[in-house]
Design a protein around this motif. Structure first.
Motif, PDB file in Angstrom:
ATOM      1  N   GLY A  64       7.600  -1.519  -4.900  1.00 49.26           N
ATOM      2  CA  GLY A  64       7.222  -2.922  -4.755  1.00 49.26           C
ATOM      3  C   GLY A  64       6.352  -3.373  -5.913  1.00 49.26           C
ATOM      4  N   THR A  65       5.434  -2.501  -6.330  1.00 50.96           N
ATOM      5  CA  THR A  65       4.584  -2.795  -7.485  1.00 50.96           C
ATOM      6  C   THR A  65       5.425  -2.908  -8.756  1.00 50.96           C
ATOM      7  N   LEU A  66       6.420  -2.035  -8.876  1.00 55.13           N
ATOM      8  CA  LEU A  66       7.317  -2.092 -10.034  1.00 55.13           C
ATOM      9  C   LEU A  66       8.046  -3.424 -10.091  1.00 55.13           C
ATOM     10  N   SER A  67       8.429  -3.956  -8.924  1.00 55.32           N
ATOM     11  CA  SER A  67       9.139  -5.243  -8.903  1.00 55.32           C
ATOM     12  C   SER A  67       8.249  -6.376  -9.398  1.00 55.32           C
ATOM     13  N   ASP A  68       6.929  -6.241  -9.207  1.00 60.79           N
ATOM     14  CA  ASP A  68       6.004  -7.239  -9.738  1.00 60.79           C
ATOM     15  C   ASP A  68       5.978  -7.200 -11.266  1.00 60.79           C
ATOM     16  N   ARG A  69       6.213  -6.021 -11.812  1.00 60.42           N
ATOM     17  CA  ARG A  69       6.117  -5.848 -13.272  1.00 60.42           C
ATOM     18  C   ARG A  69       7.426  -6.168 -13.997  1.00 60.42           C
TER      19      ARG A  69
END
Length: 196
Positions: A64-69
């Protein structure tokens, strides 16, 4: 009319892509049936599912954090490719140990798509229209889930136990191609004007 707000085209395009994917995403019951068909014992099934949940739970936050990036769409594509490979593996599997690996991989698919798809809807629709957007999304995906499992059941009975998984992998690959077109159409910047 403010009472019936129009949602953006890109939202409906994404919803259509989700319908394509969901048609190949039958009930997880078929995964359990396939596991038993290949040789996983009834006693081991809860352990296999526990492995799936462990991978899903462990990977959800970092992905999910990767999708923010890097962008929601890219992470969803990663998830759908994982799904396609997992379903292809379920179709081709012949030994019980392979099922354990495939369920772990299937957990990666869940972690990359469950929350990220809904987060993408929030990106596509302005805040005052998100209630309608989520309502339509959940209704459509819920309705498509039934024919998806009916198709899988028919393929299992009429063609063979591997057929629903070939179908699911194909639909995931098609949805991935459509999502790449979605990115190209809605996000690609126009070429800079040439200086003469």
């Amino acid at each position: 009319n403010s009472l019936t707000p129009r949602l953006p085209r890109k939202y409906y395009f994404f919803l259509l892509i989700m319908v394509v994917f969901t048609l190949g995403n039958s009930s997880d019951t078929f995964l359990i049936l396939r596991a038993q068909d290949v040789g996983v014992t009834v006693v081991a099934i809860p352990l296999v599912y526990a492995l799936f949940n462990f991978i899903y739970g462990s990977a959800s936050v970092p992905l999910g954090t990767l999708s923010d990036r890097i962008g929601r769409e890219k992470v969803i594509i990663m998830g759908w490719l994982a799904y396609a490979l997992a379903y292809l593996g379920f179709a081709l599997s012949t030994h019980a140990y392979q099922i354990w690996l495939l369920f772990a991989f299937y957990g990666v698919y869940y972690a990359t798509t469950e929350g990220v798809a809904k987060a993408l809807i929030a990106d596509l629709v302005v805040s005052e229209h998100r209630g309608k957007a989520y309502g339509i999304y959940n209704s459509v995906i819920g309705l498509i889930a039934l024919p998806a499992s009916v198709i899988a059941g028919y393929l299992w009975d009429a063609v063979g136990a591997a057929a629903p998984f070939y179908f699911g992998a194909t639909m995931a690959a098609l949805a991935t191609l459509l999502l790449l077109l979605f990115i190209r159409y809605f996000y690609q910047k126009p070429p800079a004007p040439q200086v003469t």
